[in-house]
Design an enzyme around this catalytic site. Structure first.
Site, PDB file in Angstrom:
ATOM      1  CG  ASP A  30      31.886  97.085   7.575  1.00 49.11           C
ATOM      2  OD1 ASP A  30      32.010  98.504   6.701  1.00 49.11           O
ATOM      3  OD2 ASP A  30      32.439  97.337   8.508  1.00 49.11           O
ATOM      4  CG  ASN A  87      30.351 107.522   4.784  1.00 49.71           C
ATOM      5  OD1 ASN A  87      29.350 107.860   4.618  1.00 49.71           O
ATOM      6  ND2 ASN A  87      30.604 106.417   5.387  1.00 49.71           N
ATOM      7  CD  GLN A  94      36.840 108.492   1.227  1.00 56.14           C
ATOM      8  OE1 GLN A  94      36.467 109.671   1.073  1.00 56.14           O
ATOM      9  NE2 GLN A  94      37.231 107.685   0.633  1.00 56.14           N
ATOM     10  CG  HIS A 100      33.980 102.040   0.970  1.00 57.58           C
ATOM     11  ND1 HIS A 100      35.050 102.746   1.005  1.00 57.58           N
ATOM     12  CD2 HIS A 100      33.408 102.104   1.988  1.00 57.58           C
ATOM     13  CE1 HIS A 100      35.165 103.586   1.956  1.00 57.58           C
ATOM     14  NE2 HIS A 100      34.219 103.295   2.815  1.00 57.58           N
ATOM     15  CG  HIS A 102      29.175 101.648   4.013  1.00 61.93           C
ATOM     16  ND1 HIS A 102      29.919 101.174   5.053  1.00 61.93           N
ATOM     17  CD2 HIS A 102      29.944 102.722   3.667  1.00 61.93           C
ATOM     18  CE1 HIS A 102      30.657 101.763   5.407  1.00 61.93           C
ATOM     19  NE2 HIS A 102      30.996 102.865   4.484  1.00 61.93           N
TER      20      HIS A 102
HETATM   21  P1  AMP Z   1      34.229 104.313   5.585  1.00 61.63           P
HETATM   22  O1  AMP Z   1      33.966 105.202   6.999  1.00 61.63           O
HETATM   23  O2  AMP Z   1      32.976 104.617   4.912  1.00 61.63           O
HETATM   24  O3  AMP Z   1      35.251 104.891   4.919  1.00 61.63           O
HETATM   25  O4  AMP Z   1      33.898 102.864   5.767  1.00 61.63           O
HETATM   26  C1  AMP Z   1      35.170 102.308   5.975  1.00 61.63           C
HETATM   27  C2  AMP Z   1      34.522 100.942   6.451  1.00 61.63           C
HETATM   28  O5  AMP Z   1      35.502  99.746   6.249  1.00 61.63           O
HETATM   29  C3  AMP Z   1      34.215 100.727   7.903  1.00 61.63           C
HETATM   30  O6  AMP Z   1      32.693 100.235   7.864  1.00 61.63           O
HETATM   31  C4  AMP Z   1      34.807  99.482   8.289  1.00 61.63           C
HETATM   32  O7  AMP Z   1      34.237  98.720   9.410  1.00 61.63           O
HETATM   33  C5  AMP Z   1      35.330  98.732   6.964  1.00 61.63           C
HETATM   34  N1  AMP Z   1      36.694  98.139   7.246  1.00 61.63           N
HETATM   35  C6  AMP Z   1      37.800  98.404   7.394  1.00 61.63           C
HETATM   36  N2  AMP Z   1      38.738  97.441   7.140  1.00 61.63           N
HETATM   37  C7  AMP Z   1      38.049  96.377   6.879  1.00 61.63           C
HETATM   38  C8  AMP Z   1      38.407  95.188   6.510  1.00 61.63           C
HETATM   39  N3  AMP Z   1      39.755  94.785   6.510  1.00 61.63           N
HETATM   40  N4  AMP Z   1      37.527  94.193   6.163  1.00 61.63           N
HETATM   41  C9  AMP Z   1      36.318  94.684   6.009  1.00 61.63           C
HETATM   42  N5  AMP Z   1      35.697  95.837   6.282  1.00 61.63           N
HETATM   43  C10 AMP Z   1      36.641  96.661   6.797  1.00 61.63           C
END
Ligand code: AMP
Ligand code: ZN
Length: 114
Positions: A30, A87, A94, A100, A102
């Site tokens: 992440d 999420n 989300q 995805h 975590h």
């Molecule tokens: P969510 O809020 O559950 O949709 O989580 C999205 C996650 O994706 C967050 O923890 C971000 O930090 C992560 N994220 C967004 N863009 C990238 C990226 N390019 N590479 C790795 N993680 C990312």
């Protein structure tokens, strides 16, 4: 789907720190880690939200858990403990509309989450 950042990572069009990859799944770090170990396990199939998981995806979701266990052991957080979070939609937190999971660990995680 064209604008999906995770599809871009899967296609190799966007950089990421990949920990694991097979035909069905990819796992990468992440970019905004919330714990010493924080990565995302992502199916290569573009499924927008948890609500879009179909019966035909059951094996894929099980596979994600197998990959999570393997990576938790590999990263040395299996024994101490870890958390898997997914999420769903706005109130669920989300941001990226491609499901995805975590995987967080490496510190004592609090409960309940915010
Ligand atoms: P969510 O809020 O559950 O949709 O989580 C999205 C996650 O994706 C967050 O923890 C971000 O930090 C992560 N994220 C967004 N863009 C990238 C990226 N390019 N590479 C790795 N993680 C990312
Ligand atoms: Zn996608």
């Amino acid at each position: 789907m064209e604008d999906c950042i995770f599809c871009k990572i899967i296609a190799g069009e966007m950089e990421s720190e990949i920990l694991y990859e097979d035909e069905e799944v990819i796992a990468f770090k992440d970019i905004e880690p919330q714990a010493p170990i924080h990565f995302l396990i992502v199916p290569k199939k573009h499924i927008p939200t948890l609500l879009d998981i179909e019966e035909g995806d059951n094996e894929l979701i099980g596979h994600i858990h197998q990959v999570a266990n393997q990576l938790a052991r590999q990263e040395g957080i299996a024994e101490d403990g870890f958390r898997i979070v997914s999420n769903c939609n706005e109130a669920g937190g989300q941001i990226v509309d491609h499901i995805h999971y975590h995987l967080l660990g490496g510190r004592n995680l609090q409960w309940p989450p915010g």
